[in-house]
Structure formats: C-alpha cells, structure tokens
Design a protein around this motif. Structure first.
Motif, PDB file in Angstrom:
ATOM      1  N   ASP A   1       0.698  -0.897   0.172  1.00 46.48           N
ATOM      2  CA  ASP A   1      -0.052  -0.001   0.088  1.00 46.48           C
ATOM      3  C   ASP A   1       0.391   1.088   0.148  1.00 46.48           C
ATOM      4  OD1 ASP A   1      -2.603   1.696  -0.048  1.00 46.48           O
ATOM      5  OD2 ASP A   1      -2.021   2.049   2.880  1.00 46.48           O
ATOM      6  N   ALA A   2       1.942   0.981   0.209  1.00 50.92           N
ATOM      7  CA  ALA A   2       2.927   2.486   0.646  1.00 50.92           C
ATOM      8  C   ALA A   2       3.720   3.056  -0.608  1.00 50.92           C
ATOM      9  CB  ALA A   2       3.892   2.222   1.458  1.00 50.92           C
ATOM     10  N   ALA A   3       3.774   1.968  -1.536  1.00 53.96           N
ATOM     11  CA  ALA A   3       3.790   2.329  -2.927  1.00 53.96           C
ATOM     12  C   ALA A   3       2.510   3.033  -3.839  1.00 53.96           C
ATOM     13  CB  ALA A   3       3.862   0.973  -4.202  1.00 53.96           C
ATOM     14  N   GLY A   4       1.323   3.156  -3.212  1.00 55.20           N
ATOM     15  CA  GLY A   4       0.446   4.324  -3.316  1.00 55.20           C
ATOM     16  C   GLY A   4      -0.062   3.124  -4.477  1.00 55.20           C
ATOM     17  N   TRP A   5      -0.041   2.339  -5.385  1.00 56.42           N
ATOM     18  CA  TRP A   5      -1.288   1.771  -6.552  1.00 56.42           C
ATOM     19  C   TRP A   5      -2.531   1.107  -5.721  1.00 56.42           C
ATOM     20  CZ3 TRP A   5      -2.033  -3.252  -5.707  1.00 56.42           C
ATOM     21  CH2 TRP A   5      -1.832  -4.121  -4.989  1.00 56.42           C
ATOM     22  N   ALA A   6      -2.097   1.414  -4.565  1.00 56.00           N
ATOM     23  CA  ALA A   6      -3.526   0.435  -4.098  1.00 56.00           C
ATOM     24  C   ALA A   6      -4.471   1.347  -3.050  1.00 56.00           C
ATOM     25  CB  ALA A   6      -3.300  -0.311  -2.658  1.00 56.00           C
ATOM     26  N   ARG A   7      -6.120   1.580  -3.748  1.00 54.95           N
ATOM     27  CA  ARG A   7      -6.850   2.335  -3.405  1.00 54.95           C
ATOM     28  C   ARG A   7      -6.961   1.832  -1.681  1.00 54.95           C
ATOM     29  NH1 ARG A   7     -12.580   2.868  -3.880  1.00 54.95           N
ATOM     30  NH2 ARG A   7     -12.589   0.513  -4.484  1.00 54.95           N
ATOM     31  N   ILE A   8      -7.993   0.738  -1.365  1.00 54.88           N
ATOM     32  CA  ILE A   8      -7.408   0.034   0.151  1.00 54.88           C
ATOM     33  C   ILE A   8      -7.462  -0.838   0.162  1.00 54.88           C
ATOM     34  CG2 ILE A   8     -10.231  -1.128   0.777  1.00 54.88           C
ATOM     35  CD1 ILE A   8     -11.745   0.380  -1.288  1.00 54.88           C
TER      36      ILE A   8
ATOM     37  N   LEU B   1      -6.363  -6.124  -1.515  1.00 54.36           N
ATOM     38  CA  LEU B   1      -6.023  -4.888  -1.850  1.00 54.36           C
ATOM     39  C   LEU B   1      -6.667  -4.353  -3.347  1.00 54.36           C
ATOM     40  CD1 LEU B   1      -3.419  -6.652  -0.554  1.00 54.36           C
ATOM     41  CD2 LEU B   1      -2.297  -3.392  -1.071  1.00 54.36           C
ATOM     42  N   VAL B   2      -7.748  -2.977  -3.413  1.00 53.25           N
ATOM     43  CA  VAL B   2      -7.868  -2.529  -4.044  1.00 53.25           C
ATOM     44  C   VAL B   2      -6.986  -1.628  -5.446  1.00 53.25           C
ATOM     45  CG1 VAL B   2      -9.675  -2.394  -5.792  1.00 53.25           C
ATOM     46  CG2 VAL B   2     -10.220  -3.002  -3.308  1.00 53.25           C
ATOM     47  N   ALA B   3      -6.854  -2.264  -6.128  1.00 51.29           N
ATOM     48  CA  ALA B   3      -5.780  -0.741  -6.620  1.00 51.29           C
ATOM     49  C   ALA B   3      -6.667   0.224  -7.053  1.00 51.29           C
ATOM     50  CB  ALA B   3      -4.780  -1.703  -7.788  1.00 51.29           C
ATOM     51  N   HIS B   4      -6.236   1.283  -7.583  1.00 53.12           N
ATOM     52  CA  HIS B   4      -6.996   2.123  -8.022  1.00 53.12           C
ATOM     53  C   HIS B   4      -7.247   2.511 -10.340  1.00 53.12           C
ATOM     54  CE1 HIS B   4      -5.809   4.934  -5.217  1.00 53.12           C
ATOM     55  NE2 HIS B   4      -4.748   5.233  -4.962  1.00 53.12           N
ATOM     56  N   SER B   5      -6.600   0.933 -10.391  1.00 52.10           N
ATOM     57  CA  SER B   5      -7.362   0.749 -11.935  1.00 52.10           C
ATOM     58  C   SER B   5      -6.181  -0.232 -11.756  1.00 52.10           C
ATOM     59  CB  SER B   5      -6.666   1.506 -12.956  1.00 52.10           C
ATOM     60  OG  SER B   5      -5.178   1.936 -12.916  1.00 52.10           O
TER      61      SER B   5
ATOM     62  N   ILE C   1      -1.658  -2.196 -10.895  1.00 55.78           N
ATOM     63  CA  ILE C   1      -1.192  -2.516 -10.137  1.00 55.78           C
ATOM     64  C   ILE C   1       0.400  -3.394 -10.781  1.00 55.78           C
ATOM     65  CG2 ILE C   1      -1.253  -4.843  -9.538  1.00 55.78           C
ATOM     66  CD1 ILE C   1      -4.464  -4.519 -10.448  1.00 55.78           C
ATOM     67  N   PRO C   2       1.570  -2.979  -9.830  1.00 49.88           N
ATOM     68  CA  PRO C   2       2.890  -3.676 -10.584  1.00 49.88           C
ATOM     69  C   PRO C   2       3.544  -5.183 -11.296  1.00 49.88           C
ATOM     70  CG  PRO C   2       2.580  -2.850  -7.855  1.00 49.88           C
ATOM     71  CD  PRO C   2       1.502  -2.619  -8.669  1.00 49.88           C
TER      72      PRO C   2
ATOM     73  N   THR D   1      -4.566 -12.302  -8.544  1.00 49.22           N
ATOM     74  CA  THR D   1      -5.559 -10.742  -9.071  1.00 49.22           C
ATOM     75  C   THR D   1      -6.318 -11.053 -10.144  1.00 49.22           C
ATOM     76  OG1 THR D   1      -2.682  -9.594  -9.132  1.00 49.22           O
ATOM     77  CG2 THR D   1      -4.569  -8.635 -10.615  1.00 49.22           C
ATOM     78  N   GLN D   2      -7.313  -9.835  -9.534  1.00 48.13           N
ATOM     79  CA  GLN D   2      -8.511 -10.458 -10.176  1.00 48.13           C
ATOM     80  C   GLN D   2      -9.240  -8.803 -10.326  1.00 48.13           C
ATOM     81  OE1 GLN D   2     -11.223 -12.984  -8.347  1.00 48.13           O
ATOM     82  NE2 GLN D   2      -9.333 -14.099  -7.847  1.00 48.13           N
ATOM     83  N   GLY D   3      -8.845  -8.821 -11.927  1.00 43.26           N
ATOM     84  CA  GLY D   3      -9.632  -7.348 -11.894  1.00 43.26           C
ATOM     85  C   GLY D   3      -8.708  -5.920 -11.434  1.00 43.26           C
ATOM     86  N   ARG D   4      -8.765  -5.350 -10.533  1.00 46.26           N
ATOM     87  CA  ARG D   4      -8.111  -4.310  -9.674  1.00 46.26           C
ATOM     88  C   ARG D   4      -8.348  -4.819  -8.689  1.00 46.26           C
ATOM     89  NH1 ARG D   4     -11.043   0.227  -8.194  1.00 46.26           N
ATOM     90  NH2 ARG D   4     -13.322  -1.013  -8.416  1.00 46.26           N
TER      91      ARG D   4
END
Length: 282
Positions: free
Chosen positions: A140-147, A158-162, A166-167, A185-188
């Motif tokens: 989450d600290a990497a900034g790509w996760a929204r939740i 984790l839910v990504a912004h898009s 996701i790296p 990984t399933q979608g976001r």
C-alpha cells in the motif's frame, strides 16, 4: 470432526458449485458485450449503499431458478459474508460458501463447526495473518492501492486505483508462497489467501452432506481452479484470470461467449449436464 458419510447413491443429487463475480454476476463495466450486440434484459442482483452494483441477465436467472429446483445449487465466492449477503439471485440455496471457503452457510447461516475445522486447518500451515497484513501495508505504501482490507479475519485483499496501476508482483508472489499463502490478481483486486483456505474443501464438505452423486463447477479465477479441477465436469467463461492464463483441464469446457452472455451459456451447459447424466470427461 463429522463422521465420514457413506458413498453417495448413484441417483443422488447433482451439486452445482458456481462462483459469483465475473461468472454469474457483473458490474456494468464488465458486461463485455461484442460491439453492435444489443444489451439483453438484465436484472439487478446487488446494491451497495443503495447504489446499483451488479447484474445478471434475466434469462440467466431463469435458468438458475430451474437448476435450483432440480439440483443442489451452491454459490461459491471469495466475498466476505457481509458482501455475499448483499446479493439476491432470486433463489434461497440450502448451502453457500463465502470467504473462499472460510464460511459454509447452511440455510443462510454460517456453520460454526466448519469454522472450527477451517481454523484448525490453517493453524501451523501458513504464516500468521498479521504477517500478510504487514506485507499488504508495505504494498500500500507504494501508492497503487486504493483500499486494503482484512476479510473476515481470514485473508487480505487490496483494491488498486486501476488494473494498469498494479505493478509486477512476481517477487511478492514468491515471498507469499514461501509463507504458505497465495497471491491472485482479479481485475483491480489483489488477494493474499492461505493456500489451505480453498473453495474446494468447502465444496467437498457440502457434497458429502448432500450425498451428491456428481459435482459440476463453474468459475473464472485462479482461486476457482482447485474447485474446477476436482469437479466431475467444469466450465469457465472465455474471460477472466484463468482465461488470460490459458488454463485447461481434462474435465473443462470453455464458453464461446464472454461476460453476461457467458453466464447464460455456462448455466445452460450446467443445466444440460445436470439433467442428462453425462459421464465425467476424464
């Protein structure tokens, strides 16, 4: 531990274990209708805080209602118990499975004996949940996760912004695997789930309790793969995580359609299988 059940009679019921999201129900952005195809009649099956969230085609729900009358239909989902309870498919299954096998619902209520079995199975077979929470916080600290969420005290997601944000998580997947967990990984969404927590274990328990003579299964994600592989006959839609990986099995059929229409196709296939008594394709 429950006593072993006798072998099911040849004329025992068929059990239909079916994943929900991206297999039976879809957000509008996931309809995947081919350009120029008219949208079929759809029925709203989920609201979140009053806002429409997920749909199925009306025809798919009609097929499902027929299946429910003739077989043991079991919704199987990685959703938490609260998330599962938001869904209304128009039927009331005697059994359901939530939290990737962490909850076995009987007439809508979690079976505490099953929860005890799950807790015992996880003890000593994987790193503690707290370690995965710490790993998720690091991601989450990497900034790509929204939740970042802990699901019913069983796993983390984790839910990504898009999806594109996701790296590459190959190194993380290896780290997770060494701890007795899996990454999917399933979608976001990125799931961190104990490898011992499976939909298949819960499906096998339902089949035992129902005296099922045959298990049919449908699903689209890596977390569905053990359930599909163990079924007598299985089907997956031509989209999703397993499709992207080209996943196959001797007992597997892949739909020709995608999205909403794949749900209709796979339910039609399950109905055909459950009424024609085919031999397993093994």
């Amino acid at each position: 531990m429950p006593a072993p059940a006798p072998a099911p009679a040849p004329d025992g019921p068929h059990l239909l274990a079916c994943d929900l999201d991206q297999t039976l129900i879809f957000a509008r952005k996931s309809f995947r209708l081919v350009s120029g195809t008219a949208e079929p009649e759809v029925t709203l099956v989920e609201r979140i805080d009053g806002v429409p969230s997920a749909y199925s085609t009306t025809r798919a729900l009609d097929i499902l209602a027929r299946l429910h009358r003739t077989a043991v239909f079991v919704p199987v989902t990685t959703r938490t118990l609260a998330q599962y309870r938001r869904i209304d498919l128009g039927v009331r299954p005697a059994f359901a499975i939530a939290a990737n096998g962490g909850h076995l619902l009987v007439d809508g209520e979690p079976d505490p004996a099953w929860a005890e079995q799950v807790a015992a199975r996880l003890t000593g077979t994987c790193a503690p949940l707290a370690e995965m929470e710490a790993l998720a916080a690091r991601l989450d600290a990497a900034g790509w996760a929204r939740i970042v969420r802990v699901a019913d005290g069983l796993f983390v997601y984790l839910v990504a912004h898009s999806r594109e944000a996701i790296p590459d998580l190959s190194d993380v997947a290896a780290e997770v695997a060494s701890a007795g967990w899996s990454l999917s990984t399933q979608g976001r969404k990125v799931y961190l789930v104990p490898t011992a927590l499976t939909k298949q274990a819960a499906v096998a328990e339902v089949a035992r309790r129902a005296g099922a003579s045959r298990v049919l299964a449908a699903g689209d994600s890596v977390l569905d793969a053990p359930m599909l592989a163990a079924a007598d006959l299985a089907v997956r839609p031509a989209h999703g995580e397993l499709h992207e990986q080209g996943w196959q099995a001797p007992n597997l059929t892949v739909t020709t359609a995608t999205g909403l229409l794949a749900a209709e196709e796979l339910l039609t296939l399950l109905h055909t299988w459950s009424t024609s008594h085919p031999e397993p394709a093994r």
